[in-house]
Scaffold this motif. Structure first.
Motif, PDB file in Angstrom:
ATOM      1  N   GLY A 220      18.625   6.775   7.476  1.00 53.30           N
ATOM      2  CA  GLY A 220      17.904   5.808   8.289  1.00 53.30           C
ATOM      3  C   GLY A 220      16.830   5.025   7.587  1.00 53.30           C
ATOM      4  O   GLY A 220      16.106   4.256   8.225  1.00 53.30           O
ATOM      5  N   ARG A 221      16.703   5.189   6.275  1.00 54.56           N
ATOM      6  CA  ARG A 221      15.623   4.481   5.575  1.00 54.56           C
ATOM      7  C   ARG A 221      15.798   2.972   5.585  1.00 54.56           C
ATOM      8  O   ARG A 221      14.822   2.244   5.414  1.00 54.56           O
ATOM      9  N   THR A 222      17.040   2.524   5.780  1.00 52.05           N
ATOM     10  CA  THR A 222      17.290   1.077   5.822  1.00 52.05           C
ATOM     11  C   THR A 222      17.587   0.604   7.240  1.00 52.05           C
ATOM     12  O   THR A 222      18.019  -0.521   7.430  1.00 52.05           O
ATOM     13  N   ALA A 223      17.354   1.458   8.228  1.00 51.69           N
ATOM     14  CA  ALA A 223      17.616   1.086   9.622  1.00 51.69           C
ATOM     15  C   ALA A 223      16.656  -0.006  10.084  1.00 51.69           C
ATOM     16  O   ALA A 223      15.541  -0.131   9.562  1.00 51.69           O
ATOM     17  N   PRO A 224      17.062  -0.803  11.055  1.00 52.74           N
ATOM     18  CA  PRO A 224      16.217  -1.907  11.535  1.00 52.74           C
ATOM     19  C   PRO A 224      14.848  -1.472  12.038  1.00 52.74           C
ATOM     20  O   PRO A 224      13.892  -2.255  11.964  1.00 52.74           O
ATOM     21  N   HIS A 225      14.735  -0.248  12.545  1.00 53.47           N
ATOM     22  CA  HIS A 225      13.444   0.167  13.096  1.00 53.47           C
ATOM     23  C   HIS A 225      12.449   0.600  12.016  1.00 53.47           C
ATOM     24  O   HIS A 225      11.290   0.863  12.328  1.00 53.47           O
ATOM     25  N   ILE A 226      12.883   0.646  10.760  1.00 52.89           N
ATOM     26  CA  ILE A 226      11.976   0.934   9.649  1.00 52.89           C
ATOM     27  C   ILE A 226      11.501  -0.391   9.074  1.00 52.89           C
ATOM     28  O   ILE A 226      12.244  -1.106   8.403  1.00 52.89           O
ATOM     29  N   GLU A 227      10.253  -0.724   9.334  1.00 51.27           N
ATOM     30  CA  GLU A 227       9.733  -2.020   8.906  1.00 51.27           C
ATOM     31  C   GLU A 227       9.249  -2.000   7.456  1.00 51.27           C
ATOM     32  O   GLU A 227       9.414  -2.982   6.729  1.00 51.27           O
ATOM     33  N   PHE A 228       8.622  -0.901   7.055  1.00 49.82           N
ATOM     34  CA  PHE A 228       8.116  -0.789   5.694  1.00 49.82           C
ATOM     35  C   PHE A 228       8.386   0.616   5.165  1.00 49.82           C
ATOM     36  O   PHE A 228       8.391   1.590   5.924  1.00 49.82           O
ATOM     37  N   VAL A 229       8.606   0.706   3.875  1.00 54.29           N
ATOM     38  CA  VAL A 229       8.782   1.997   3.200  1.00 54.29           C
ATOM     39  C   VAL A 229       7.835   2.034   2.014  1.00 54.29           C
ATOM     40  O   VAL A 229       7.712   1.053   1.270  1.00 54.29           O
ATOM     41  N   THR A 230       7.128   3.146   1.854  1.00 57.14           N
ATOM     42  CA  THR A 230       6.242   3.290   0.708  1.00 57.14           C
ATOM     43  C   THR A 230       6.446   4.647   0.051  1.00 57.14           C
ATOM     44  O   THR A 230       6.772   5.623   0.721  1.00 57.14           O
ATOM     45  N   ASP A 231       6.258   4.699  -1.247  1.00 55.82           N
ATOM     46  CA  ASP A 231       6.326   5.978  -1.952  1.00 55.82           C
ATOM     47  C   ASP A 231       4.930   6.470  -2.334  1.00 55.82           C
ATOM     48  O   ASP A 231       4.795   7.471  -3.025  1.00 55.82           O
ATOM     49  N   HIS A 232       3.876   5.757  -1.843  1.00 48.59           N
ATOM     50  CA  HIS A 232       2.511   6.205  -2.115  1.00 48.59           C
ATOM     51  C   HIS A 232       1.604   5.716  -0.986  1.00 48.59           C
ATOM     52  O   HIS A 232       1.257   4.535  -0.916  1.00 48.59           O
ATOM     53  N   LEU A 233       1.227   6.617  -0.105  1.00 54.31           N
ATOM     54  CA  LEU A 233       0.500   6.234   1.099  1.00 54.31           C
ATOM     55  C   LEU A 233      -0.835   5.571   0.802  1.00 54.31           C
ATOM     56  O   LEU A 233      -1.168   4.541   1.389  1.00 54.31           O
ATOM     57  N   ALA A 234      -1.621   6.141  -0.095  1.00 51.87           N
ATOM     58  CA  ALA A 234      -2.945   5.578  -0.372  1.00 51.87           C
ATOM     59  C   ALA A 234      -2.846   4.136  -0.869  1.00 51.87           C
ATOM     60  O   ALA A 234      -3.614   3.265  -0.440  1.00 51.87           O
ATOM     61  N   THR A 235      -1.907   3.879  -1.754  1.00 52.86           N
ATOM     62  CA  THR A 235      -1.720   2.524  -2.271  1.00 52.86           C
ATOM     63  C   THR A 235      -1.361   1.559  -1.149  1.00 52.86           C
ATOM     64  O   THR A 235      -1.895   0.445  -1.068  1.00 52.86           O
ATOM     65  N   PHE A 236      -0.468   1.990  -0.290  1.00 58.76           N
ATOM     66  CA  PHE A 236      -0.047   1.136   0.819  1.00 58.76           C
ATOM     67  C   PHE A 236      -1.237   0.815   1.729  1.00 58.76           C
ATOM     68  O   PHE A 236      -1.445  -0.337   2.136  1.00 58.76           O
ATOM     69  N   LEU A 237      -2.032   1.833   2.052  1.00 60.43           N
ATOM     70  CA  LEU A 237      -3.183   1.620   2.928  1.00 60.43           C
ATOM     71  C   LEU A 237      -4.217   0.713   2.295  1.00 60.43           C
ATOM     72  O   LEU A 237      -4.855  -0.095   2.981  1.00 60.43           O
ATOM     73  N   GLU A 238      -4.380   0.838   1.002  1.00 57.65           N
ATOM     74  CA  GLU A 238      -5.326  -0.037   0.295  1.00 57.65           C
ATOM     75  C   GLU A 238      -4.904  -1.491   0.401  1.00 57.65           C
ATOM     76  O   GLU A 238      -5.760  -2.384   0.431  1.00 57.65           O
ATOM     77  N   ARG A 239      -3.633  -1.723   0.460  1.00 61.44           N
ATOM     78  CA  ARG A 239      -3.143  -3.098   0.571  1.00 61.44           C
ATOM     79  C   ARG A 239      -3.261  -3.626   1.987  1.00 61.44           C
ATOM     80  O   ARG A 239      -3.214  -4.842   2.218  1.00 61.44           O
ATOM     81  N   ILE A 240      -3.403  -2.725   2.960  1.00 64.55           N
ATOM     82  CA  ILE A 240      -3.578  -3.136   4.355  1.00 64.55           C
ATOM     83  C   ILE A 240      -5.035  -3.474   4.641  1.00 64.55           C
ATOM     84  O   ILE A 240      -5.345  -4.331   5.469  1.00 64.55           O
ATOM     85  N   ALA A 241      -5.953  -2.800   3.965  1.00 59.72           N
ATOM     86  CA  ALA A 241      -7.384  -2.934   4.256  1.00 59.72           C
ATOM     87  C   ALA A 241      -7.869  -4.361   4.373  1.00 59.72           C
ATOM     88  O   ALA A 241      -8.706  -4.658   5.242  1.00 59.72           O
ATOM     89  N   PRO A 242      -7.391  -5.313   3.554  1.00 60.83           N
ATOM     90  CA  PRO A 242      -7.860  -6.696   3.705  1.00 60.83           C
ATOM     91  C   PRO A 242      -7.591  -7.301   5.064  1.00 60.83           C
ATOM     92  O   PRO A 242      -8.204  -8.296   5.434  1.00 60.83           O
ATOM     93  N   ALA A 243      -6.699  -6.652   5.838  1.00 57.98           N
ATOM     94  CA  ALA A 243      -6.397  -7.189   7.183  1.00 57.98           C
ATOM     95  C   ALA A 243      -7.619  -7.170   8.085  1.00 57.98           C
ATOM     96  O   ALA A 243      -7.682  -7.893   9.063  1.00 57.98           O
ATOM     97  N   SER A 244      -8.579  -6.328   7.778  1.00 55.89           N
ATOM     98  CA  SER A 244      -9.781  -6.250   8.618  1.00 55.89           C
ATOM     99  C   SER A 244     -10.800  -7.317   8.263  1.00 55.89           C
ATOM    100  O   SER A 244     -11.787  -7.489   8.947  1.00 55.89           O
ATOM    101  N   ALA A 245     -10.574  -8.003   7.184  1.00 54.28           N
ATOM    102  CA  ALA A 245     -11.534  -9.010   6.732  1.00 54.28           C
ATOM    103  C   ALA A 245     -11.499 -10.261   7.591  1.00 54.28           C
ATOM    104  O   ALA A 245     -10.482 -10.570   8.176  1.00 54.28           O
TER     105      ALA A 245
END
Length: 245
Positions: A220-245
């Motif tokens: 199911g990793r390529t299923a339509p309900h999977i919007e994003f896949v990451t192999d490193h959670l902290a890195t992914f979250l760091e890239r989201i943080a600018p959304a609060s700016a």
């Protein structure tokens, strides 16, 4: 399949951060999500579950493990299967299987900082016991960043991926799925969140996929309900943080 290095949102070319700009509630699975499978933590739980099944049913270890896997896949948790088919005590089971050595986990200040930077509310939602989740969060040094832990007892022992469990969680905490994001290591546990309007992120650390997981867990990793896949959670979250700016 999108990865942490991909920037588009679902069906768009918007930056990764912008895809999460509407999110004000962040929901994280615990085991194999907030820490990688190779930490040897959930493997301990698996062994304890197998031993419990072995003693309960008077089976050899291999036969007990097969039943454990079967119940896990069909019912969402081995506990649910044992309750449905053998009417066991949930309290005894949860206490036994989570009696493990948590010292394998080290503090993760980078993950803690990334979680703390997320705008809004943050929760842990786990099919395990609250006591286990508290010990894991404590070892990682991330406890203070979460408003609450929604465990299998709070779910009335009905595990993810049952829709009633998500709805119970949302109602308890006044969460609007359309403004929330879910981070999970099992694709099937993201199906209902996606249907309800949540952003979905599958967390599958590189190097643990084939070694530490059952083949069905990788489906199911390529299923339509999977919007994003990451192999490193902290890195992914760091890239989201600018959304609060």
């Amino acid at each position: 399949m999108r990865t942490e290095n991909d920037t588009p949102g679902v069906g768009t070319d918007e930056p990764l951060a912008a895809a999460f700009r509407h999110v004000d509630t962040w929901v994280f699975d615990l085991d194999n999500t907030l820490y990688p499978a190779h930490s040897n933590l959930f493997d301990q739980v698996n062994v304890r579950i197998r031993d419990y099944v072995q003693r309960l049913l008077g089976l050899e270890a291999d036969a007990a493990q097969e039943i454990q896997k079967d119940y896990y896949r069909r019912y969402g948790t081995t506990l649910r299967g044992l309750m449905m088919e053998h009417e066991i005590s949930s309290d005894d089971f949860l206490e036994y299987v989570h009696d493990i050595d948590h010292s394998h986990l080290d503090p993760d200040p980078r993950l803690g900082a990334a979680i703390a930077a997320l705008p809004g509310r943050r929760f842990i939602m786990t099919n395990g016991a609250r006591s286990h989740a508290e010990k894991v969060a404590g070892r990682l040094g991330i406890t203070e960043h979460f408003e609450d832990i929604f465990d299998i007892v709070a779910a009335d022992l009905l595990p993810k991926p049952h829709q009633e469990t998500y709805e119970r969680f949302f109602e308890k905490h006044g969460i609007r799925p359309a403004s929330a994001a879910m981070f999970e290591d099992l694709a099937r546990n993201l199906s209902v969140p996606s249907e309800l309007g949540m952003r979905t992120v599958l967390v599958v650390p590189e190097g643990t996929r084939e070694v530490f997981r059952e083949s069905w867990e990788l489906e199911g990793r390529t299923a339509p309900h999977i919007e994003f896949v990451t192999d490193h959670l902290a890195t992914f979250l760091e890239r989201i943080a600018p959304a609060s700016a």
